[in-house]
Write an enzyme that holds these catalytic residues in place. Structure first.
Site, PDB file in Angstrom:
ATOM      1  N   GLY A  21      44.101 -22.311  -9.340  1.00  0.00           N
ATOM      2  CA  GLY A  21      44.880 -23.089  -8.425  1.00  0.00           C
ATOM      3  C   GLY A  21      46.359 -23.209  -8.648  1.00  0.00           C
ATOM      4  N   VAL A  73      38.049 -17.525  -4.473  1.00  0.00           N
ATOM      5  CA  VAL A  73      36.881 -18.427  -4.615  1.00  0.00           C
ATOM      6  C   VAL A  73      35.967 -18.172  -3.357  1.00  0.00           C
ATOM      7  CG1 VAL A  73      37.691 -19.938  -6.298  1.00  0.00           C
ATOM      8  CG2 VAL A  73      38.274 -20.471  -3.767  1.00  0.00           C
ATOM      9  N   ILE A 100      42.119 -26.217  -6.177  1.00  0.00           N
ATOM     10  CA  ILE A 100      42.092 -25.558  -4.971  1.00  0.00           C
ATOM     11  C   ILE A 100      41.650 -26.140  -3.682  1.00  0.00           C
ATOM     12  CG2 ILE A 100      40.914 -23.504  -4.051  1.00  0.00           C
ATOM     13  CD1 ILE A 100      40.800 -22.465  -6.897  1.00  0.00           C
ATOM     14  N   TYR A 164      45.167 -35.288   8.541  1.00  0.00           N
ATOM     15  CA  TYR A 164      44.595 -34.593   7.209  1.00  0.00           C
ATOM     16  C   TYR A 164      43.068 -34.147   7.720  1.00  0.00           C
ATOM     17  CZ  TYR A 164      43.378 -33.910   2.194  1.00  0.00           C
ATOM     18  OH  TYR A 164      43.124 -33.423   1.110  1.00  0.00           O
ATOM     19  N   LYS A 171      37.103 -33.113   1.324  1.00  0.00           N
ATOM     20  CA  LYS A 171      37.385 -33.888  -0.049  1.00  0.00           C
ATOM     21  C   LYS A 171      36.003 -34.939  -0.289  1.00  0.00           C
ATOM     22  CE  LYS A 171      41.372 -32.207  -1.587  1.00  0.00           C
ATOM     23  NZ  LYS A 171      41.121 -31.026  -2.859  1.00  0.00           N
ATOM     24  N   ILE A 200      52.087 -35.200  -3.277  1.00  0.00           N
ATOM     25  CA  ILE A 200      53.139 -34.657  -3.994  1.00  0.00           C
ATOM     26  C   ILE A 200      53.544 -33.426  -3.249  1.00  0.00           C
ATOM     27  CG2 ILE A 200      53.746 -33.194  -6.088  1.00  0.00           C
ATOM     28  CD1 ILE A 200      51.620 -34.806  -7.427  1.00  0.00           C
TER      29      ILE A 200
HETATM   30  P1  NAD Z   1      48.940 -25.475  -4.275  1.00  0.00           P
HETATM   31  O1  NAD Z   1      49.612 -24.733  -2.926  1.00  0.00           O
HETATM   32  O2  NAD Z   1      50.228 -25.184  -5.265  1.00  0.00           O
HETATM   33  O3  NAD Z   1      47.720 -25.202  -4.742  1.00  0.00           O
HETATM   34  C1  NAD Z   1      46.745 -24.773  -4.164  1.00  0.00           C
HETATM   35  C2  NAD Z   1      46.154 -23.619  -4.527  1.00  0.00           C
HETATM   36  O4  NAD Z   1      45.026 -23.240  -4.036  1.00  0.00           O
HETATM   37  C3  NAD Z   1      46.993 -22.210  -4.633  1.00  0.00           C
HETATM   38  O5  NAD Z   1      47.318 -21.849  -6.094  1.00  0.00           O
HETATM   39  C4  NAD Z   1      46.204 -21.370  -3.846  1.00  0.00           C
HETATM   40  O6  NAD Z   1      46.155 -19.934  -4.270  1.00  0.00           O
HETATM   41  C5  NAD Z   1      44.600 -21.746  -4.278  1.00  0.00           C
HETATM   42  N1  NAD Z   1      43.803 -21.394  -3.316  1.00  0.00           N
HETATM   43  C6  NAD Z   1      43.751 -21.628  -1.753  1.00  0.00           C
HETATM   44  N2  NAD Z   1      42.345 -20.830  -1.251  1.00  0.00           N
HETATM   45  C7  NAD Z   1      42.159 -19.915  -2.445  1.00  0.00           C
HETATM   46  C8  NAD Z   1      41.239 -19.080  -2.528  1.00  0.00           C
HETATM   47  N3  NAD Z   1      40.402 -18.787  -1.511  1.00  0.00           N
HETATM   48  N4  NAD Z   1      40.770 -18.548  -3.841  1.00  0.00           N
HETATM   49  C9  NAD Z   1      41.617 -19.005  -4.865  1.00  0.00           C
HETATM   50  N5  NAD Z   1      42.557 -19.757  -4.923  1.00  0.00           N
HETATM   51  C10 NAD Z   1      42.907 -20.506  -3.664  1.00  0.00           C
HETATM   52  O7  NAD Z   1      49.121 -27.083  -3.879  1.00  0.00           O
HETATM   53  P2  NAD Z   1      48.681 -28.242  -4.652  1.00  0.00           P
HETATM   54  O8  NAD Z   1      48.936 -29.540  -4.003  1.00  0.00           O
HETATM   55  O9  NAD Z   1      48.976 -28.344  -6.135  1.00  0.00           O
HETATM   56  O10 NAD Z   1      46.871 -28.242  -4.395  1.00  0.00           O
HETATM   57  C11 NAD Z   1      45.973 -28.356  -5.617  1.00  0.00           C
HETATM   58  C12 NAD Z   1      44.836 -29.217  -5.137  1.00  0.00           C
HETATM   59  O11 NAD Z   1      45.419 -30.667  -5.442  1.00  0.00           O
HETATM   60  C13 NAD Z   1      44.385 -29.057  -3.960  1.00  0.00           C
HETATM   61  O12 NAD Z   1      42.998 -29.306  -3.996  1.00  0.00           O
HETATM   62  C14 NAD Z   1      44.654 -30.052  -3.108  1.00  0.00           C
HETATM   63  O13 NAD Z   1      43.795 -30.496  -2.132  1.00  0.00           O
HETATM   64  C15 NAD Z   1      44.872 -31.387  -4.105  1.00  0.00           C
HETATM   65  N6  NAD Z   1      45.808 -32.293  -3.930  1.00  0.00           N
HETATM   66  C16 NAD Z   1      47.100 -32.275  -3.535  1.00  0.00           C
HETATM   67  C17 NAD Z   1      47.839 -33.222  -3.291  1.00  0.00           C
HETATM   68  C18 NAD Z   1      49.232 -33.151  -2.751  1.00  0.00           C
HETATM   69  O14 NAD Z   1      50.044 -34.135  -2.129  1.00  0.00           O
HETATM   70  N7  NAD Z   1      50.104 -31.897  -2.889  1.00  0.00           N
HETATM   71  C19 NAD Z   1      47.420 -34.726  -3.260  1.00  0.00           C
HETATM   72  C20 NAD Z   1      45.927 -34.746  -3.893  1.00  0.00           C
HETATM   73  C21 NAD Z   1      45.217 -33.608  -4.104  1.00  0.00           C
HETATM   74  O1  0WE Z   2      44.953 -31.610   0.029  1.00  0.00           O
HETATM   75  C1  0WE Z   2      46.016 -31.418   0.437  1.00  0.00           C
HETATM   76  C2  0WE Z   2      46.761 -30.367   1.152  1.00  0.00           C
HETATM   77  C3  0WE Z   2      45.443 -29.478   1.650  1.00  0.00           C
HETATM   78  C4  0WE Z   2      45.916 -28.179   2.731  1.00  0.00           C
HETATM   79  C5  0WE Z   2      47.130 -27.925   3.034  1.00  0.00           C
HETATM   80  C6  0WE Z   2      47.437 -26.723   3.698  1.00  0.00           C
HETATM   81  C7  0WE Z   2      48.659 -26.506   4.496  1.00  0.00           C
HETATM   82  C8  0WE Z   2      48.825 -25.051   4.663  1.00  0.00           C
HETATM   83  C9  0WE Z   2      44.832 -27.507   2.863  1.00  0.00           C
HETATM   84  N1  0WE Z   2      45.084 -26.500   3.665  1.00  0.00           N
HETATM   85  C10 0WE Z   2      46.174 -26.061   4.400  1.00  0.00           C
HETATM   86  N2  0WE Z   2      46.106 -24.946   4.936  1.00  0.00           N
HETATM   87  C11 0WE Z   2      47.440 -24.451   5.273  1.00  0.00           C
HETATM   88  O2  0WE Z   2      47.529 -23.339   6.036  1.00  0.00           O
HETATM   89  N3  0WE Z   2      47.045 -32.570   0.389  1.00  0.00           N
HETATM   90  C12 0WE Z   2      46.432 -33.925  -0.353  1.00  0.00           C
HETATM   91  C13 0WE Z   2      48.390 -32.617   0.725  1.00  0.00           C
HETATM   92  C14 0WE Z   2      48.398 -33.175   2.032  1.00  0.00           C
HETATM   93  O3  0WE Z   2      47.912 -32.573   3.156  1.00  0.00           O
HETATM   94  C15 0WE Z   2      48.269 -33.415   4.124  1.00  0.00           C
HETATM   95  C16 0WE Z   2      48.471 -34.494   3.899  1.00  0.00           C
HETATM   96  C17 0WE Z   2      48.536 -34.452   2.380  1.00  0.00           C
HETATM   97  C18 0WE Z   2      48.943 -35.589   1.438  1.00  0.00           C
HETATM   98  C19 0WE Z   2      47.919 -33.225   5.503  1.00  0.00           C
HETATM   99  C20 0WE Z   2      48.099 -34.163   6.447  1.00  0.00           C
HETATM  100  C21 0WE Z   2      48.297 -35.497   6.143  1.00  0.00           C
HETATM  101  C22 0WE Z   2      48.634 -35.645   4.541  1.00  0.00           C
END
Ligand code: NAD
Ligand code: 0WE
Length: 271
Positions: A21, A73, A100, A164, A171, A200
């Site tokens: 990821g 994946v 991911i 979301y 989730k 974040i």
């Molecule tokens: P990010 O975009 O840096 O990471 C998401 C990753 O998912 C990427 O590396 C992408 O390559 C990978 N991915 C997506 N589809 C895939 C596939 N088919 N095969 C392999 N890899 C795949 O963003 P992030 O915020 O670091 O997200 C990581 C995790 O943290 C996610 O599960 C996200 O839901 C969760 N999360 C994010 C936040 C936030 O606010 N950023 C908060 C809570 C949880």
């Molecule tokens: O889990 C996430 C991000 C998830 C995510 C984001 C994208 C953007 C680009 C999943 N799929 C995609 N597909 C795309 O094409 N978070 C927890 C970050 C996040 O995403 C939100 C949030 C928060 C926080 C979306 C709506 C409202 C709040």
């Protein structure tokens, strides 16, 4: 002997951890990798596609790793191939991080009922939840006793919020997945946990409408009055994957500055 002379043992000394990821340096997976490296772990990385290989390779090298494997994946074939390649470098290992999540962009805006589609629902659940099961299945024959698996979730699993949408359902599934995997693997000594991180600014968050406004509102309500960093998430990840957490499994640990524990802040209450 003075206390200062006691050897400081790092939490993940002699542990081999696979990280999935990582997209760029802002990824939560990057903070986790850094924290795990700080605690003495040996790291390997997957990358989703050739497009991301360069980014992942650079970060891996900075963390002293040249173990990189392609893994999409969405494909059982790709997961199988990744573990086959990994097994040439690591005969066994001590756990993986699943960081991911994905839903089609058009599902993540507007009214849930208007945006929801059968296909979007299926993709979100497949990539964001089932993939954790699939990765655990593939890893099982190679995992050492005391191994630990970790995934990343978000509060949208428990409470609704704008935009979301289907990711909240995915989730919720991922969190149940964490508990069922914990039950399935616990008898073999393998632990499975999740971190529920606060919002974040990462690549996955960039595409989200009004994300900055959401970050400000979140910081205003959170007891710590600020966003959390990927390194703060990483430090908890390192702990959960270490033997210091040997009694914890099936658990969702919040790393969100306390946001989920507060219904309102004093600033919101007074005018
Ligand atoms: P990010 O975009 O840096 O990471 C998401 C990753 O998912 C990427 O590396 C992408 O390559 C990978 N991915 C997506 N589809 C895939 C596939 N088919 N095969 C392999 N890899 C795949 O963003 P992030 O915020 O670091 O997200 C990581 C995790 O943290 C996610 O599960 C996200 O839901 C969760 N999360 C994010 C936040 C936030 O606010 N950023 C908060 C809570 C949880
Ligand atoms: O889990 C996430 C991000 C998830 C995510 C984001 C994208 C953007 C680009 C999943 N799929 C995609 N597909 C795309 O094409 N978070 C927890 C970050 C996040 O995403 C939100 C949030 C928060 C926080 C979306 C709506 C409202 C709040």
């Amino acid at each position: 002997m003075r206390y200062n002379d006691v050897k400081k043992i790092k939490m993940l000394e002699n542990k081999k951890i696979l990280i999935a990821g990582l997209a760029n340096k802002h990824s939560i997976a990057a903070g986790i990798a850094q924290a795990m490296k700080n605690q003495g772990a040996e790291l390997a990385f997957t990358f989703q596609s050739e497009r991301l290989k360069g980014n992942v390779e650079k970060i891996a090298n900075e963390l002293g790793s040249n173990l990189l494997y392609e893994c999409d994946v969405a494909s059982d074939e790709s997961i199988k191939k990744m573990y086959k390649e990994l097994s040439k470098d690591w005969k066994s290992f001590d756990g993986f991080v699943h960081s991911i999540g994905f839903a089609p962009a058009n599902e993540l805006e507007g009214n849930f009922l208007d945006s929801a589609t059968r296909e979007g629902f299926q993709i979100a659940h497949d990539i964001s939840s089932y993939s954790f099961t699939a990765m655990a299945k593939g890893a099982r024959p190679m995992l050492n006793e005391n191994a630990a698996l970790l995934t990343l979730t978000y509060l949208g699993s428990m409470q609704s919020l704008p935009n979301y949408n289907v990711m909240g359902l995915a989730k919720a599934s991922l969190e149940a997945n964490t508990r069922f995997l914990a039950a399935a693997m616990g008898p073999d000594g393998i632990r499975v946990n999740a971190i529920s991180a606060g919002p974040i600014k990462t690549l996955a968050a960039m595409g989200v409408k009004n994300f900055r406004k959401m970050l400000t509102n979140y910081a205003n309500r959170a007891p710590l009055r600020r966003a959390v960093t990927t390194l703060e998430v990483g430090n908890v990840a390192a702990f959960l994957c270490s033997d210091l957490a040997s009694g914890i499994t099936g658990e969702i640990t919040y790393v969100d500055g306390g946001f989920n524990t507060a219904a309102m802040s004093i600033e919101e209450y007074t005018d």
